[in-house]
Design an enzyme around this catalytic site. Structure first.
Site, PDB file in Angstrom:
ATOM      1  N   HIS A 131       0.821  -1.224   0.000  1.00  0.00           N
ATOM      2  CA  HIS A 131       0.000   0.000   0.000  1.00  0.00           C
ATOM      3  C   HIS A 131       0.852   1.269   0.000  1.00  0.00           C
ATOM      4  O   HIS A 131       0.350   2.355   0.273  1.00  0.00           O
ATOM      5  CB  HIS A 131      -0.958  -0.004   1.200  1.00  0.00           C
ATOM      6  N   CYS A 153       7.028  15.518 -11.498  1.00  0.00           N
ATOM      7  CA  CYS A 153       8.069  14.485 -11.631  1.00  0.00           C
ATOM      8  C   CYS A 153       9.230  14.995 -12.490  1.00  0.00           C
ATOM      9  O   CYS A 153       9.017  15.509 -13.584  1.00  0.00           O
ATOM     10  CB  CYS A 153       7.464  13.236 -12.258  1.00  0.00           C
TER      11      CYS A 153
HETATM   12 ZN   LIG Z   1       7.185  10.492 -13.651  1.00  0.00          ZN
END
Ligand SMILES: [Zn+2]
Length: 256
Positions: A103, A132
C-alpha cells in the site's frame, strides 16, 4: 505491527473509520481531477479528522521490538522477504532490507505517470511537490488511495516472492483486504506452510498450519531470540528453546 507503534487501525472496534465514519471511496479520482487543489489542502492542513489523527500518529511512531526482531530474523537468514500492507515505513527504519510495501510508504512520493518514487522528507510537506523530474506528471503520496490500483511493479514483486515461499508468517493481518490477502491463499495453494501470528482469530485461522495467539512484538521477539545464531540460549535459562516454541504453537493453535 503498526498498532503496537501507536498507529490506529482503519477497521475494527477502535479503528479510524469506526470512530469517524467511512472515508470517501473515490479518493484517487478526486486527486486526479484536481491535484493542485488536493495538495493545497494538504499543505494548509485542511484534512478530514481521521487523516489528521493518522498523520499525527505517523509522525510520532517508532519501530518496536517486533520490527527489530523481523530485521534480526532477516539478518539471520530465517526471513527472506517481508510483504507489508503498512504504510508507516517502520520496517525500513528498523533495518529490514527485503521489503515490499503493497500500500505504499507515507514517507515517500510517487509519480502517477512513470511511478518514480522519491523521499518526501517531512510527513507534512510545507509546499506542494514539484512535478516528476523524469516525466513531468504530477506526484502524490506513495500510499495507495481508494480507487487507485496497487502499482503493477509492486504486485509483480510480491507475487514473485510468494511463488518462492515454502513458509509464510501472516503477522497481525485480518486477511480481509485484497490484493494482499489473496497472496496468502496463493501461497497456501502452492503448498506453503502458513503460520498466523495474531492476538485475535481471523478468517485465516481455520486454514493455517500453525497459530500463535500473541501480539506481533512479543511473538517475533521470541522467534528471533530462538533463531538468532549469535545468541547462546544454553547460557540463558529464561530464553525459549525451539522445543518450547513448538509446544507453545501447538498449545495455542491448531495443528502443527
Ligand atoms: Zn514520472
Amino acid at each position: 505491527m503498526s498498532v503496537e507503534s501507536g498507529i490506529p487501525t482503519f477497521r475494527g472496534k477502535d479503528g479510524l473509520w469506526t470512530r469517524y465514519g467511512p472515508p470517501p471511496m473515490d479518493g484517487f479520482s478526486r486527486f486526479r481531477e484536481d491535484p493542485a487543489g488536493w495538495w493545497e489542502r494538504r499543505v494548509n492542513r485542511e484534512m478530514d479528522d481521521h487523516m489528521i489523527e493518522l498523520r499525527d500518529a505517523l509522525i510520532a511512531a517508532r519501530p518496536h521490538a517486533g520490527h527489530h526482531a523481523l530485521a534480526a530474523l532477516e539478518q539471520a537468514g530465517a526471513v527472506q522477504h517481508v510483504i507489508t500492507q503498512n504504510i508507516d515505513g517502520l520496517d525500513l527504519k528498523a533495518g529490514l532490507k527485503n521489503l515490499i510495501e503493497i500500500h505504499g510508504n507515507r514517507t515517500r512520493l510517487r509519480c502517477i505517470g512513470c511511478g518514480r518514487r522519491t523521499a518526501l522528507g517531512d510527513i507534512v510537506p510545507e509546499e506542494p511537490p514539484e512535478p516528476c523530474g523524469q516525466c513531468g506528471q504530477v506526484v502524490k503520496f506513495d500510499t495507495v488511495m481508494f480507487g487507485e490500483p496497487v502499482p503493477s511493479d509492486t504486485m509483480k514483486a510480491a507475487r514473485e516472492q510468494i511463488d518462492r515461499a515454502s513458509c509464510v508468517l501472516a503477522v497481525g493481518t485480518s486477511a480481509s483486504v485484497r490484493p494482499a490477502s489473496g497472496l496468502l491463499w496463493i501461497a497456501m495453494s502452492q503448498g506453503a506452510t502458513i503460520i498466523e501470528i495474531n492476538p485475535f482469530e481471523t478468517k485465516l485461522t481455520s486454514i493455517c498450519d500453525v497459530v500463535i495467539r500473541a501480539r506481533a512484538g512479543e511473538a517475533l521477539s521470541q522467534l528471533a531470540s530462538v533463531l538468532d545464531p549469535e545468541q547462546d540460549s544454553l547460557d540463558n535459562p529464561d530464553s525459549m528453546h525451539e522445543s518450547d516454541v513448538r509446544s507453545s504453537m501447538s498449545r495455542n493453535g491448531s495443528r502443527l
